[in-house]
Design a protein around this motif. Structure first.
Motif, PDB file in Angstrom:
ATOM      1  N   ARG A   1      40.578  39.878  46.372  1.00 22.98           N
ATOM      2  CA  ARG A   1      39.282  39.609  45.744  1.00 22.98           C
ATOM      3  C   ARG A   1      39.497  38.366  44.894  1.00 22.98           C
ATOM      4  O   ARG A   1      40.269  38.385  43.941  1.00 22.98           O
ATOM      5  CB  ARG A   1      38.838  40.781  44.883  1.00 22.98           C
ATOM      6  CG  ARG A   1      37.486  40.522  44.221  1.00 22.98           C
ATOM      7  CD  ARG A   1      37.065  41.661  43.348  1.00 22.98           C
ATOM      8  NE  ARG A   1      37.997  41.758  42.224  1.00 22.98           N
ATOM      9  CZ  ARG A   1      38.227  42.866  41.548  1.00 22.98           C
ATOM     10  NH1 ARG A   1      37.624  43.977  41.869  1.00 22.98           N
ATOM     11  NH2 ARG A   1      39.075  42.878  40.550  1.00 22.98           N
TER      12      ARG A   1
ATOM     13  N   THR B   1      37.914  35.530  42.455  1.00 20.21           N
ATOM     14  CA  THR B   1      36.794  35.231  41.566  1.00 20.21           C
ATOM     15  C   THR B   1      36.875  33.764  41.167  1.00 20.21           C
ATOM     16  O   THR B   1      37.905  33.308  40.671  1.00 20.21           O
ATOM     17  CB  THR B   1      36.850  36.115  40.302  1.00 20.21           C
ATOM     18  OG1 THR B   1      36.875  37.487  40.723  1.00 20.21           O
ATOM     19  CG2 THR B   1      35.643  35.888  39.418  1.00 20.21           C
ATOM     20  N   SER B   2      35.786  33.032  41.395  1.00 19.24           N
ATOM     21  CA  SER B   2      35.764  31.621  41.038  1.00 19.24           C
ATOM     22  C   SER B   2      35.394  31.453  39.568  1.00 19.24           C
ATOM     23  O   SER B   2      35.015  32.409  38.891  1.00 19.24           O
ATOM     24  CB  SER B   2      34.775  30.861  41.931  1.00 19.24           C
ATOM     25  OG  SER B   2      33.482  31.376  41.758  1.00 19.24           O
TER      26      SER B   2
ATOM     27  N   LYS C   1      31.531  34.085  40.631  1.00 13.60           N
ATOM     28  CA  LYS C   1      31.260  34.627  41.969  1.00 13.60           C
ATOM     29  C   LYS C   1      32.548  35.177  42.561  1.00 13.60           C
ATOM     30  O   LYS C   1      33.630  34.635  42.374  1.00 13.60           O
ATOM     31  CB  LYS C   1      30.684  33.545  42.876  1.00 13.60           C
ATOM     32  CG  LYS C   1      29.297  33.108  42.465  1.00 13.60           C
ATOM     33  CD  LYS C   1      28.738  32.117  43.445  1.00 13.60           C
ATOM     34  CE  LYS C   1      27.339  31.689  42.995  1.00 13.60           C
ATOM     35  NZ  LYS C   1      26.783  30.672  43.881  1.00 13.60           N
ATOM     36  N   THR C   2      32.389  36.289  43.284  1.00 13.45           N
ATOM     37  CA  THR C   2      33.532  36.962  43.882  1.00 13.45           C
ATOM     38  C   THR C   2      33.451  36.899  45.397  1.00 13.45           C
ATOM     39  O   THR C   2      32.380  37.076  45.974  1.00 13.45           O
ATOM     40  CB  THR C   2      33.575  38.437  43.429  1.00 13.45           C
ATOM     41  OG1 THR C   2      33.701  38.468  42.014  1.00 13.45           O
ATOM     42  CG2 THR C   2      34.736  39.174  44.039  1.00 13.45           C
ATOM     43  N   ARG C   3      34.603  36.634  46.020  1.00 13.14           N
ATOM     44  CA  ARG C   3      34.708  36.658  47.485  1.00 13.14           C
ATOM     45  C   ARG C   3      35.847  37.602  47.850  1.00 13.14           C
ATOM     46  O   ARG C   3      36.848  37.677  47.148  1.00 13.14           O
ATOM     47  CB  ARG C   3      35.058  35.264  48.040  1.00 13.14           C
ATOM     48  CG  ARG C   3      34.040  34.230  47.779  1.00 13.14           C
ATOM     49  CD  ARG C   3      34.411  32.859  48.371  1.00 13.14           C
ATOM     50  NE  ARG C   3      35.731  32.399  47.984  1.00 13.14           N
ATOM     51  CZ  ARG C   3      36.708  32.063  48.840  1.00 13.14           C
ATOM     52  NH1 ARG C   3      36.531  32.134  50.137  1.00 13.14           N
ATOM     53  NH2 ARG C   3      37.881  31.658  48.395  1.00 13.14           N
TER      54      ARG C   3
ATOM     55  N   VAL D   1      38.564  38.142  50.737  1.00 13.13           N
ATOM     56  CA  VAL D   1      39.135  37.376  51.840  1.00 13.13           C
ATOM     57  C   VAL D   1      40.369  38.076  52.401  1.00 13.13           C
ATOM     58  O   VAL D   1      41.083  38.782  51.694  1.00 13.13           O
ATOM     59  CB  VAL D   1      39.514  35.939  51.408  1.00 13.13           C
ATOM     60  CG1 VAL D   1      38.279  35.161  50.981  1.00 13.13           C
ATOM     61  CG2 VAL D   1      40.546  35.933  50.320  1.00 13.13           C
TER      62      VAL D   1
ATOM     63  N   GLU E   1      42.507  31.670  55.968  1.00 16.73           N
ATOM     64  CA  GLU E   1      41.636  32.512  55.140  1.00 16.73           C
ATOM     65  C   GLU E   1      40.396  32.901  55.945  1.00 16.73           C
ATOM     66  O   GLU E   1      39.724  32.053  56.515  1.00 16.73           O
ATOM     67  CB  GLU E   1      41.200  31.749  53.894  1.00 16.73           C
ATOM     68  CG  GLU E   1      40.319  32.555  52.971  1.00 16.73           C
ATOM     69  CD  GLU E   1      39.941  31.781  51.715  1.00 16.73           C
ATOM     70  OE1 GLU E   1      38.727  31.569  51.513  1.00 16.73           O
ATOM     71  OE2 GLU E   1      40.851  31.397  50.964  1.00 16.73           O
TER      72      GLU E   1
ATOM     73  N   GLU F   1      36.883  35.015  55.383  1.00 15.13           N
ATOM     74  CA  GLU F   1      36.043  35.675  54.381  1.00 15.13           C
ATOM     75  C   GLU F   1      35.427  36.935  54.980  1.00 15.13           C
ATOM     76  O   GLU F   1      34.869  36.909  56.077  1.00 15.13           O
ATOM     77  CB  GLU F   1      34.949  34.740  53.893  1.00 15.13           C
ATOM     78  CG  GLU F   1      34.174  35.322  52.719  1.00 15.13           C
ATOM     79  CD  GLU F   1      33.314  34.309  51.995  1.00 15.13           C
ATOM     80  OE1 GLU F   1      32.511  34.743  51.158  1.00 15.13           O
ATOM     81  OE2 GLU F   1      33.435  33.122  52.255  1.00 15.13           O
TER      82      GLU F   1
ATOM     83  N   ARG G   1      32.744  40.069  54.820  1.00 10.93           N
ATOM     84  CA  ARG G   1      31.394  40.310  54.313  1.00 10.93           C
ATOM     85  C   ARG G   1      31.093  41.805  54.350  1.00 10.93           C
ATOM     86  O   ARG G   1      31.494  42.498  55.280  1.00 10.93           O
ATOM     87  CB  ARG G   1      30.379  39.574  55.178  1.00 10.93           C
ATOM     88  CG  ARG G   1      30.636  38.101  55.241  1.00 10.93           C
ATOM     89  CD  ARG G   1      29.347  37.366  55.047  1.00 10.93           C
ATOM     90  NE  ARG G   1      29.577  35.958  55.122  1.00 10.93           N
ATOM     91  CZ  ARG G   1      29.506  35.147  54.086  1.00 10.93           C
ATOM     92  NH1 ARG G   1      29.217  35.622  52.909  1.00 10.93           N
ATOM     93  NH2 ARG G   1      29.707  33.859  54.232  1.00 10.93           N
TER      94      ARG G   1
ATOM     95  N   GLU H   1      25.234  42.541  55.696  1.00 12.99           N
ATOM     96  CA  GLU H   1      24.914  41.171  55.284  1.00 12.99           C
ATOM     97  C   GLU H   1      24.776  40.273  56.465  1.00 12.99           C
ATOM     98  O   GLU H   1      25.422  40.384  57.445  1.00 12.99           O
ATOM     99  CB  GLU H   1      26.002  40.606  54.346  1.00 12.99           C
ATOM    100  CG  GLU H   1      25.747  40.968  52.942  1.00 12.99           C
ATOM    101  CD  GLU H   1      26.607  40.138  51.989  1.00 12.99           C
ATOM    102  OE1 GLU H   1      27.128  39.065  52.356  1.00 12.99           O
ATOM    103  OE2 GLU H   1      26.774  40.586  50.858  1.00 12.99           O
TER     104      GLU H   1
END
Length: 76
Positions: free
Chosen positions: A22, A24-25, A29-31, A33, A68, A70, A72, A76
Motif C-alpha cells: 500500500r 501513500t503519496s 492518496k493511496t494505491r 500495487v 509495478e 496497480e 484495483r 472499479e
C-alpha cells in the motif's frame, strides 16, 4: 511512503515471488500495487539444506528493478 526494499534492496531465490504494498503519496492518496522482479543480478550458487533434509544448490538474485502492477478494488 515507499517500500523498504527501495532503501535496503531485496534478495531472493525465487524470481516469481511478488510483493503487495500500500503506497501513500504525499497528497494522501493511496494505491495498492503488486511488485515483481523485472531486472536482477545473479549471485554465486549456494548449497543449503532443504526442509526435507536434501542438500540443494540455489542461486540468490539481487533485484535491481521492479515491475509495478496497480491493483484495483472489485467493481472499479
Amino acid at each position: 511512503m515507499k517500500p523498504t526494499h527501495n532503501y535496503t534492496g531485496h534478495a531472493t531465490f525465487d524470481l516469481t515471488e511478488g510483493k503487495i504494498h500500500r503506497i501513500t503519496s504525499e497528497d494522501g492518496k493511496t494505491r495498492i500495487v503488486a511488485l515483481f522482479p523485472k531486472a536482477w543480478k545473479a549471485g554465486a550458487p549456494q548449497s543449503m539444506s532443504a526442509v526435507n533434509g536434501q542438500t540443494v544448490t540455489m542461486r540468490p538474485y539481487h533485484v535491481t528493478e521492479w515491475e509495478e502492477i496497480e491493483l484495483r478494488p472489485v467493481g472499479e
